[in-house]
Design a protein around this motif. Structure first.
Motif, PDB file in Angstrom:
ATOM      1  N   PHE A 188     -49.181  12.389  26.135  1.00 51.63           N
ATOM      2  CA  PHE A 188     -49.354  11.491  27.291  1.00 51.63           C
ATOM      3  C   PHE A 188     -48.007  11.191  27.958  1.00 51.63           C
ATOM      4  CE2 PHE A 188     -53.512   9.235  25.855  1.00 51.63           C
ATOM      5  CZ  PHE A 188     -54.225  10.303  26.395  1.00 51.63           C
ATOM      6  N   LEU A 189     -46.975  10.982  27.128  1.00 47.39           N
ATOM      7  CA  LEU A 189     -45.675  10.573  27.668  1.00 47.39           C
ATOM      8  C   LEU A 189     -44.812  11.763  28.046  1.00 47.39           C
ATOM      9  CD1 LEU A 189     -45.036   7.792  25.050  1.00 47.39           C
ATOM     10  CD2 LEU A 189     -45.513   7.433  27.465  1.00 47.39           C
ATOM     11  N   GLY A 190     -45.308  12.952  27.829  1.00 44.64           N
ATOM     12  CA  GLY A 190     -44.573  14.163  28.166  1.00 44.64           C
ATOM     13  C   GLY A 190     -43.326  14.332  27.310  1.00 44.64           C
ATOM     14  N   GLN A 191     -43.363  13.852  26.070  1.00 43.08           N
ATOM     15  CA  GLN A 191     -42.152  13.898  25.237  1.00 43.08           C
ATOM     16  C   GLN A 191     -42.276  14.862  24.070  1.00 43.08           C
ATOM     17  OE1 GLN A 191     -41.173   9.773  24.336  1.00 43.08           O
ATOM     18  NE2 GLN A 191     -39.783   9.876  26.083  1.00 43.08           N
ATOM     19  N   ARG A 192     -43.238  15.746  24.202  1.00 43.72           N
ATOM     20  CA  ARG A 192     -43.504  16.639  23.081  1.00 43.72           C
ATOM     21  C   ARG A 192     -42.262  17.482  22.750  1.00 43.72           C
ATOM     22  NH1 ARG A 192     -47.543  21.660  23.857  1.00 43.72           N
ATOM     23  NH2 ARG A 192     -46.774  22.912  22.102  1.00 43.72           N
ATOM     24  N   HIS A 193     -41.664  18.037  23.782  1.00 41.30           N
ATOM     25  CA  HIS A 193     -40.551  18.949  23.533  1.00 41.30           C
ATOM     26  C   HIS A 193     -39.307  18.204  23.060  1.00 41.30           C
ATOM     27  CE1 HIS A 193     -43.017  22.110  24.908  1.00 41.30           C
ATOM     28  NE2 HIS A 193     -43.219  21.518  26.096  1.00 41.30           N
TER      29      HIS A 193
ATOM     30  N   ALA B  26     -57.672   6.998  28.753  1.00 47.37           N
ATOM     31  CA  ALA B  26     -56.604   6.572  27.848  1.00 47.37           C
ATOM     32  C   ALA B  26     -55.237   6.803  28.498  1.00 47.37           C
ATOM     33  CB  ALA B  26     -56.710   7.327  26.536  1.00 47.37           C
ATOM     34  N   ALA B  27     -55.117   7.944  29.189  1.00 46.91           N
ATOM     35  CA  ALA B  27     -53.855   8.266  29.852  1.00 46.91           C
ATOM     36  C   ALA B  27     -53.559   7.270  30.966  1.00 46.91           C
ATOM     37  CB  ALA B  27     -53.905   9.684  30.399  1.00 46.91           C
ATOM     38  N   THR B  28     -54.623   6.848  31.640  1.00 46.27           N
ATOM     39  CA  THR B  28     -54.457   5.865  32.704  1.00 46.27           C
ATOM     40  C   THR B  28     -53.883   4.571  32.127  1.00 46.27           C
ATOM     41  OG1 THR B  28     -56.460   6.813  33.619  1.00 46.27           O
ATOM     42  CG2 THR B  28     -55.664   4.815  34.672  1.00 46.27           C
ATOM     43  N   VAL B  29     -54.427   4.168  30.975  1.00 50.92           N
ATOM     44  CA  VAL B  29     -53.936   2.950  30.331  1.00 50.92           C
ATOM     45  C   VAL B  29     -52.471   3.149  29.926  1.00 50.92           C
ATOM     46  CG1 VAL B  29     -54.202   1.425  28.347  1.00 50.92           C
ATOM     47  CG2 VAL B  29     -56.214   2.293  29.521  1.00 50.92           C
ATOM     48  N   MET B  30     -52.194   4.320  29.364  1.00 43.94           N
ATOM     49  CA  MET B  30     -50.846   4.626  28.898  1.00 43.94           C
ATOM     50  C   MET B  30     -49.846   4.565  30.061  1.00 43.94           C
ATOM     51  SD  MET B  30     -49.094   5.362  26.290  1.00 43.94           S
ATOM     52  CE  MET B  30     -49.462   6.404  24.933  1.00 43.94           C
ATOM     53  N   ALA B  31     -50.348   5.024  31.253  1.00 51.45           N
ATOM     54  CA  ALA B  31     -49.485   5.021  32.439  1.00 51.45           C
ATOM     55  C   ALA B  31     -49.014   3.599  32.742  1.00 51.45           C
ATOM     56  CB  ALA B  31     -50.230   5.623  33.609  1.00 51.45           C
ATOM     57  N   ARG B  32     -49.910   2.621  32.433  1.00 50.26           N
ATOM     58  CA  ARG B  32     -49.571   1.233  32.732  1.00 50.26           C
ATOM     59  C   ARG B  32     -48.462   0.707  31.813  1.00 50.26           C
ATOM     60  NH1 ARG B  32     -55.189   0.205  33.570  1.00 50.26           N
ATOM     61  NH2 ARG B  32     -55.413  -0.785  31.522  1.00 50.26           N
ATOM     62  N   VAL B  33     -48.461   1.184  30.569  1.00 55.46           N
ATOM     63  CA  VAL B  33     -47.510   0.611  29.601  1.00 55.46           C
ATOM     64  C   VAL B  33     -46.378   1.580  29.282  1.00 55.46           C
ATOM     65  CG1 VAL B  33     -49.155  -0.949  28.526  1.00 55.46           C
ATOM     66  CG2 VAL B  33     -48.965   1.390  27.684  1.00 55.46           C
ATOM     67  N   LYS B  34     -46.292   2.648  30.027  1.00 58.42           N
ATOM     68  CA  LYS B  34     -45.348   3.703  29.644  1.00 58.42           C
ATOM     69  C   LYS B  34     -43.897   3.215  29.674  1.00 58.42           C
ATOM     70  CE  LYS B  34     -44.948   6.224  34.095  1.00 58.42           C
ATOM     71  NZ  LYS B  34     -45.809   5.507  35.030  1.00 58.42           N
ATOM     72  N   GLY B  35     -43.636   2.151  30.491  1.00 55.47           N
ATOM     73  CA  GLY B  35     -42.282   1.598  30.567  1.00 55.47           C
ATOM     74  C   GLY B  35     -41.767   1.221  29.190  1.00 55.47           C
ATOM     75  N   THR B  36     -42.539   0.482  28.474  1.00 58.20           N
ATOM     76  CA  THR B  36     -42.154   0.058  27.120  1.00 58.20           C
ATOM     77  C   THR B  36     -41.958   1.263  26.221  1.00 58.20           C
ATOM     78  OG1 THR B  36     -43.713  -1.727  27.532  1.00 58.20           O
ATOM     79  CG2 THR B  36     -42.810  -1.545  25.286  1.00 58.20           C
ATOM     80  N   TRP B  37     -42.890   2.169  26.314  1.00 63.21           N
ATOM     81  CA  TRP B  37     -42.905   3.304  25.393  1.00 63.21           C
ATOM     82  C   TRP B  37     -41.687   4.223  25.626  1.00 63.21           C
ATOM     83  CZ3 TRP B  37     -47.271   5.046  22.200  1.00 63.21           C
ATOM     84  CH2 TRP B  37     -48.264   4.074  22.078  1.00 63.21           C
TER      85      TRP B  37
ATOM     86  N   THR C 100     -51.463  13.858  31.355  1.00 65.49           N
ATOM     87  CA  THR C 100     -50.398  13.006  30.828  1.00 65.49           C
ATOM     88  C   THR C 100     -50.334  11.788  31.745  1.00 65.49           C
ATOM     89  OG1 THR C 100     -48.725  13.970  32.233  1.00 65.49           O
ATOM     90  CG2 THR C 100     -49.099  15.033  30.104  1.00 65.49           C
ATOM     91  N   CYS C 101     -49.509  10.785  31.397  1.00 64.76           N
ATOM     92  CA  CYS C 101     -49.478   9.609  32.280  1.00 64.76           C
ATOM     93  C   CYS C 101     -48.896   9.955  33.656  1.00 64.76           C
ATOM     94  CB  CYS C 101     -48.671   8.452  31.750  1.00 64.76           C
ATOM     95  SG  CYS C 101     -48.037   8.553  30.189  1.00 64.76           S
ATOM     96  N   PHE C 102     -48.264  11.089  33.730  1.00 66.39           N
ATOM     97  CA  PHE C 102     -47.624  11.413  35.009  1.00 66.39           C
ATOM     98  C   PHE C 102     -48.527  12.213  35.935  1.00 66.39           C
ATOM     99  CE2 PHE C 102     -44.544  11.043  31.585  1.00 66.39           C
ATOM    100  CZ  PHE C 102     -43.841   9.950  32.045  1.00 66.39           C
ATOM    101  N   ASN C 103     -49.520  12.890  35.361  1.00 67.12           N
ATOM    102  CA  ASN C 103     -50.409  13.651  36.263  1.00 67.12           C
ATOM    103  C   ASN C 103     -51.855  13.165  36.207  1.00 67.12           C
ATOM    104  OD1 ASN C 103     -51.363  14.575  33.868  1.00 67.12           O
ATOM    105  ND2 ASN C 103     -50.866  16.724  34.194  1.00 67.12           N
ATOM    106  N   VAL C 104     -52.058  12.009  35.591  1.00 70.15           N
ATOM    107  CA  VAL C 104     -53.459  11.563  35.422  1.00 70.15           C
ATOM    108  C   VAL C 104     -54.123  11.244  36.756  1.00 70.15           C
ATOM    109  CG1 VAL C 104     -52.913   9.117  35.080  1.00 70.15           C
ATOM    110  CG2 VAL C 104     -54.937  10.077  34.009  1.00 70.15           C
ATOM    111  N   TRP C 105     -53.321  10.894  37.745  1.00 75.45           N
ATOM    112  CA  TRP C 105     -53.888  10.564  39.059  1.00 75.45           C
ATOM    113  C   TRP C 105     -54.685  11.721  39.631  1.00 75.45           C
ATOM    114  CZ3 TRP C 105     -52.011  13.753  42.885  1.00 75.45           C
ATOM    115  CH2 TRP C 105     -50.827  14.443  42.584  1.00 75.45           C
TER     116      TRP C 105
END
Lengths: 89, 1260
Positions: free
Chosen positions: B1190-1195, B1116-1127, B1252-1257
């Motif tokens: 996933f987007l690292g925006q919790r804080h 799911a995070a991998t998918v999110m990484a693809r669309v994170k620009g919009t988000w 998260t989308c930033f460390n899923v790799w």
């Protein structure tokens, strides 16, 4: 079964009574023999009947096992058949 | 020749053959033989012609033997005719009615005549038989009467031959049977009338000489067919013209009673013949009297002891006659001319008490307990004998011991004859009695029939039998066949048993001649007793056997003192040969003549004792008694078959004629009634006897082919049996399946609910959990029906396979028709089916493996694709129902179905399959209800972990992988397409500036500020149906994955506990190492050990740190990484917080959605509003938390969240400020719940190191 020709001529049978008795005794002996044949035939029939019953029993068991294997093979065949088919698009 | 041939080595070779001929199954049927061999025939094969070979007998008994042979042939012919007439079916009924013009009619009559002629010709033989029979009967009766007359006149006194009397009696019975059948068959008369008419109308077409002959014959035939009892009336007329007939007939009648008293009969038919013949002999004797002839009162004749007759006739007023016909002796005697001269109570049950007693005597139910006891003790005795028979030492026993054993064996066999006779005759008499007493209208109504529509056959049979009577009949039948089987094992060991039987007969005959008759013979010869000397010597010479070393003793030797003093028990060899039929007859006839009380040498005078001492006479009578059964013993297999013959239970020609039917339906057939009765009792003691009534068909078919020689009868029997057998198999397989399924279901139910005590369940369950009476039937491999061998086990296996398949199919179809909650029912049904299969395969080893059946039912045949019906439905129902339509409740950890909304429609499913039989589910109706109740209890609170565990069980490992792959793809699609679109939409509608208001505005001020800012967004029509709904789908998916993860972990832990402790090798590896060691290989080099290691590692459970949830969320995070620009909308983690007020990043989006989630309830069309938490559940905040993570925006979210801000202001001002308004308080309450869930989710993500989308790799 009853042979008059063999009657008479025994050690004792000089008179008619003795000869008849001798004949009767001979008859017992001969029937002993014919009865052996008769029993032999019965025994043979019995053996064939038993052989038939047992063989049928065993063959039916074998048949059931083969039928089971056949059904198993059908499944394996059907499974393998799906391998050869083109994957669905 | 005798010396050169020794048969014993042939038999020993045969016995040594390396073939095991033991039966492979228990015997529940009577014995069957494919090959028949009868060494000894029923009749004298040479017609007593060999009597000339015995000294002195060529003249003696000459007339008697001639008469015997003549009458015997007559009886045989009579039997054939009886069968012919009995099985005659109307031909005229099948002929078409004549029509058309005269020429056509004539043509049709001519054709009808041609068809009928051969049938009438066959039946015509009865007329010739009558003429011939009466003439022969009278000739022989005259022979006996002459002797009586001459003895009355004081001339030479001759002892009459008893056998001839008996033969006359039997011939009389043949007339009785023939006459009764002829009178019963009205169809013959009809056919004859039709034949006559057809002949008259087409006579011109027939050849002239033939036509004349036919015309003449018709003149004779007309009265013959028209009159009743014509054979017997003609016979009576002829017999009464013979002088002295009364003495002979009276002796005949008394002899019949003597035979009955002495039990000188073996077969039931003989017993009934004697009873019938005794009554008909009285009828023959009784006359009106006329001018020419004196009146004879049979009841007061000097030779008739009425008391003795009364004893038998009172007991048997009704006796079986032929097939399904019976003779009513009471009616016969009551109509006799002189019956009025005596009191009826002397011969028949007169008062009510006697009649009730008589009914009880016919009752098979009352006779059964005695038979049971007798049969049990008899079988024990028989097996002891059989055991000895098999013993190898029996051939090498000393002469005396072997002889004694042989005599014991013969006694046992005779006892068996008696037992079989009594059982079979009681059944025959019972059925005849029922035939004579039709059921009353009231009884018919009580047994489910209608008196007006029931046929006569139904009235006497179907509705005339009570449940107990049917049970008793079945048991008697089984008992009879059981004894037959047990006895034929004795007969089956021919070599030993037949030899022993013959040995016993030889011993008995020779002992009688040498030891019993030796001293009286010596006395008669020495003292020249003229009256008996000749006869005694003749007897001795005729049948004495001699040992080789012993000289044959003639008259001179007999007189010697040496003879008197010596022992004669060893004068003859220990031969195993019986006397020839003629020899046996001559011995019996001579002995009978010698000990006849009318003979002069039997009379004592004042000065002299009788020539034969009393003890000798007693021994002679004893010998006569015993030797009566020798002919039956010599044809042991045939006698046993006749004793066990129950073909009369099927025969119905008489009733077909009576009811004017072509055939009766199966429901009226007696064997079918009995079989239905057994099956209606279910799992009861009667069940193992299921095949006993079918023996009736075997016997009836044998009788159709060998006695009646009618193919049509055989075809009818075959057709009926085919139908019955299919029916039996159908019902039986249902019952067996139900039985085992109920057992399995009860076992599982007890496991689940800890219910105990069988009383808790319905009677069907109690019956199923008791003893398994199907076991003997399941042990049968094959059954013998009509001489064919039917593979019964295979048929049952086929049906069980089909039933298991249907059952599994039904379980899956029921699952397919309903939502995921019903997976519990599927799980239990599969468990019950598996246990049923396990129980069944104990008895039917060739049943298909469960996995194979499951593969077919589940349509998972495809190689390694893991697709199946259950999986497909699970996928569909999860994607289309569970995720979009359910609301997750975090406090109960379950999914619940909230109220329906326009955007939550349940997917269309097939209708629930109709339940045709209760046993296709859990066995019985009540068990089904119990299981339903249990399911309802567990499903009412929604879908929870137990359902997911059940899902895991029914899917299996392959299925789980399929489901996970699908679920992962679905989550990816949700994020990439559905939710991303709505995020973008919300971003657009966000206010341009969302600066947090200061504390001074207070909580209410802040709340109203945000409320006003988000006014536009609150009006967004897809806020609920699009935005919140899709977040709910995502959240539900995560929860489901979490539940699946927990279930897999639980299963893995349980498997782990079954493994060896850490560090040790798996038992398979250990075994492989030992095998390798045995072959001299070290475990390290061995391929076997390597393969064992691979297998165990493949089969080992998942490692405890492996997680399904993690794996899915990585995707799911991998998918999110693809669309994170919009988000993110340009708000990357590296960027500072300067644009925090104006950014449209996801944390702002979520902040807005969360605020609206708490403040804007769904408005229904009717104006009613619904709370979002109730409608969408706790999946929504969970999904938000996941996206934030996933987007690292919790804080950032926690810092700038609108609701959080309101809460912070509220919390700080709570102590000081006045009361907050209700709306605010409600808002705060809702938000607190969401906050708790969000925090819990974050804690979980942190502890399980979710990417998260930033460390899923790093995870891929």
């Amino acid at each position: 079964m009853f042979s008059k020709n063999k009657a008479g001529g025994g050690k004792v049978g000089a008179n008619s009574e003795g000869s008849a008795t001798r004949t009767v005794q001979k008859d017992w002996e001969q029937r002993d023999f014919t009865q052996t044949l008769q029993l032999g035939l019965s025994q043979l029939t019995l053996f064939l009947n038993q052989f038939d019953a047992t063989t049928r029993g065993r063959l039916s068991e074998l048949n059931s096992k083969l039928a089971k294997l056949e059904r198993r093979l059908e499944l394996v065949e059907a499974t393998l058949f799906t391998v050869d088919q083109e994957p669905a698009q | 020749m005798t010396e050169s041939f020794d048969a014993s080595h042939v038999f020993s070779q045969m016995a040594a053959l390396p073939i095991c001929l033991d039966e492979v199954q228990a015997s529940l049927q009577g014995p069957t033989q494919r090959l028949h061999y009868e060494a000894v025939g029923e009749r004298n094969p040479v017609g007593f012609a060999d009597r000339n070979g015995f000294e002195g007998y060529s003249l003696q008994f000459a007339d008697e033997t001639k008469g015997l042979v003549e009458l015997d042939a007559l009886a045989e012919r009579g039997g054939e005719l009886a069968s012919l007439v009995y099985t005659y079916r109307s031909v005229a009924k099948a002929l078409p009615p004549t029509s058309g013009d005269e020429a056509n009619k004539r043509k049709m009559y001519s054709a009808s005549f041609e068809v009928l002629e051969p049938h009438i010709n066959r039946i015509k033989a009865l007329l010739f038989f009558k003429v011939d029979g009466i003439q022969k009967f009278c000739t022989n009766l005259h022979l006996l009467a002459r002797n009586v007359v001459s003895s009355v006149k004081g001339k030479e006194k001759e002892i009459p031959c008893e056998a001839l009397y008996m033969q006359l009696l039997y011939t009389l019975d043949v007339f009785v049977v023939l006459d009764s059948i002829k009178d019963a068959k009205a169809c013959i008369n009809n056919d004859f009338a039709f034949y006559k008419r057809a002949f008259q109308l087409c006579a011109k077409d027939v050849e002239k000489s033939k036509a004349e002959q036919i015309t003449n014959e018709m003149k004779d035939l007309q009265p013959f067919w028209g009159l009743r009892q014509v054979l017997l009336n003609d016979l009576k007329r002829e017999v009464q013209a013979i002088p002295g007939f009364d003495e002979v007939v009276a002796t005949m009648a008394s002899l019949a009673i003597d035979y009955l008293d002495n039990e000188w009969y073996v077969l039931p038919s003989e017993k009934h013949r004697l009873i019938r013949a005794s009554a008909y002999a009285l009828w023959l004797l009784d006359t009106h009297g006329s001018d020419r002839e004196p009146k004879i009162n049979a009841f007061k004749h000097k030779k008739i002891a009425l008391k003795n007759f009364g004893r038998w006739l009172k007991r048997y007023p009704i006796v079986p006659l032929y097939g399904d016909m019976h003779a009513n002796l009471q009616q016969l005697l009551g109509a006799m001319p002189n019956f009025a001269t005596i009191s009826a109570s002397e011969l028949f049950p007169a008062n009510a008490r006697e009649q009730a007693k008589n009914v009880a005597q016919y009752d098979v139910v009352q006779a059964l307990p005695v038979f049971r006891k007798q049969a049990a003790s008899y079988i024990a005795e028989l097996s002891a004998n059989d055991h000895c028979c098999k013993a190898p030492f029996i051939g090498s026993l000393p002469r005396d011991e072997r002889t004694a054993f042989a005599q014991r064996l013969v006694d046992t066999v005779l006892k068996g004859f008696r037992l079989m006779l009594s059982v079979n005759s009681v059944m025959m008499e019972f059925i005849s009695f029922k035939f004579s007493k039709p059921a009353s209208d009231e009884l018919i109504a009580r047994r489910g029939g209608s008196a007006s529509s029931a046929t006569d056959y139904e009235k006497v049979l179907r509705y005339n039998l009570g449940s107990q009577e049917k049970t008793a009949l079945v048991e008697c039948l089984a008992l009879l066949k059981g004894v037959h089987t047990a006895m034929s094992t004795i007969a089956g060991r021919l070599r030993e048993s037949e030899l022993l039987v013959r040995r016993a007969i030889h011993e008995a005959t020779q002992y009688f001649i040498h030891t019993v008759m030796g001293p009286p013979t010596r006395k008669a010869v020495k003292y020249d007793k003229k009256l008996i000397r000749h006869q005694l010597m003749q007897l001795r010479n005729m049948c004495a056997d001699w040992s080789d070393g012993v000289a044959i003793m003639d008259e001179d030797r007999i007189k010697s003192k040496q003879f008197k003093g010596s022992d004669h028990t060893k004068d003859y060899p220990a031969r195993s040969v019986a006397p020839s039929p003629t020899q046996l007859w001559l011995i019996r006839a001579t002995v009978q003549a010698l000990c006849d009380e009318r003979a002069p040498h039997m009379k004592a005078t004042l000065l002299q004792d009788p020539d034969l001492p009393k003890e000798t006479v007693k021994d002679m009578k004893d010998f006569l008694h015993k030797s009566a059964s020798y002919p039956y013993l010599l044809r042991l297999p045939a006698t046993l078959s006749s004793l066990a013959d129950v073909s009369y239970m099927w025969m119905r020609e008489y009733h077909l004629e009576l009811c004017m039917r072509v055939q009766f339906p199966v429901s009226m057939s007696l064997p079918a009634i009995l079989i239905e009765h057994i099956q209606s009792q279910g799992n009861s003691v009667l069940m193992p006897l299921l095949f006993s009534p079918m023996e009736t068909y075997n016997d009836a078919s044998a009788s159709a082919l060998r006695v009646h020689r009618q193919q049509f009868l055989f075809t009818e029997i075959e057709a009926e049996l085919n139908l019955i057998f299919d029916n039996v198999l159908f019902n039986l397989s249902d019952q067996i399946f139900k039985h085992f399924k109920t057992r399995a279901a009860v076992a599982l139910l007890q496991q689940h609910s800890n219910a105990d005590g069988e009383n808790a369940y319905d009677p069907e369950v109690r019956q199923a959990t008791g003893k398994n009476f199907f076991a003997p039937l399941l042990g049968l491999r094959r059954v013998h029906l009509l001489g064919r061998s039917v593979h019964f086990a295979r048929l049952l296996t086929q049906r069980m396979n089909a039933k298991l398949h249907d059952s599994l199919d039904l379980a899956i179809r029921r699952f397919e028709a309903r939502d995921l909650g019903h997976v519990l029912e599927l799980q239990r049904m599969l468990r019950v089916c598996r246990l049923t299969h396990e129980l069944l395969s104990e008895w039917l080893p060739d049943i298909d493996p469960f996995d194979q059946l499951m593969t077919y039912a589940n349509a998972s045949v495809t190689f390694l694709s893991f697709s199946s019906r259950i999986l497909e439905h699970a996928k569909e129902t999860i994607k289309l129902d569970l995720l979009p339509n359910y609301a997750y409740r975090a406090n109960g950890h379950t999914f619940q179905r909230p109220m329906k909304m326009p955007f939550t429609t349940e997917p269309e499913r097939d209708a629930l399959p109709r339940l045709r039989q209760h046993h296709m589910l859990f066995g019985t109706k009540q068990l089904n209800a119990e299981f339903q109740f249990a399911h309802a209890r567990q499903t009412q609170s929604g879908v929870g972990p137990i359902h997911v565990e059940a899902l895991l069980e029914v899917l299996g490992e392959g299925g789980l992988n399929g489901l996970l792959a699908d679920l992962r793809a679905h989550v990816g699609d949700l994020i990439e397409f559905d939710i991303t679109g709505y995020v973008a939409a919300v971003q657009e509608a966000l206010p341009p500036n969302s600066k947090l208001p200061g504390y001074e505005y207070g909580a209410s001020g802040c709340y109203l500020y945000f409320d006003a800012k988000l006014k536009d967004l609150a009006g967004y029509e897809e806020l609920h149906s699009g935005v919140v709904h899709n977040f709910r789908r995502l959240g539900n998916a995560v929860v489901l994955l979490q539940m699946l993860d927990a279930a897999v972990q639980a299963q893995a832990t349980s498997t782990l506990l079954h493994l060896p402790s850490y560090g040790g090798d798996h038992s398979v590896v250990k075994a492989a190492s030992m095998v390798a060691g045995a072959h001299g290989e070290s475990p390290e080099d061995s391929d076997t050990v390597e393969m064992a290691r691979q297998v165990t590692s493949l089969c080992s459970p998942l490692a405890s740190n492996a997680s399904i949830l993690l794996r899915s969320l990585v995707d799911a995070a991998t998918v999110m990484a693809r669309v994170k620009g919009t988000w993110l909308a340009g708000d990357s983690p590296q960027s500072d917080l300067s644009a925090a007020d104006t950014t449209k990043a996801f944390y702002k989006v979520w902040s807005a959605v969360q605020f609206l989630f708490c403040t804007v309830p769904l408005e229904m069309t009717n104006g009613q509003t619904l709370d979002n938490v109730v409608l969408f559940g706790d999946g929504v905040p969970l999904a938000g938390a996941l996206c934030l993570h996933f987007l690292g925006q919790r804080h950032r979210f926690e810092l700038f969240d609108f609701a959080q801000h309101v809460l912070a202001v509220f919390s700080s001002s709570e102590g000081t400020s006045q009361q907050a308004d209700t709306t605010l308080r409600e808002f705060i309450g809702r938000y607190m719940t969401l906050k708790a869930i969000t925090e819990r989710a974050h804690a979980m993500f942190d502890t399980s190191h979710m990417p998260t989308c930033f460390n899923v790799w790093r995870y891929t």
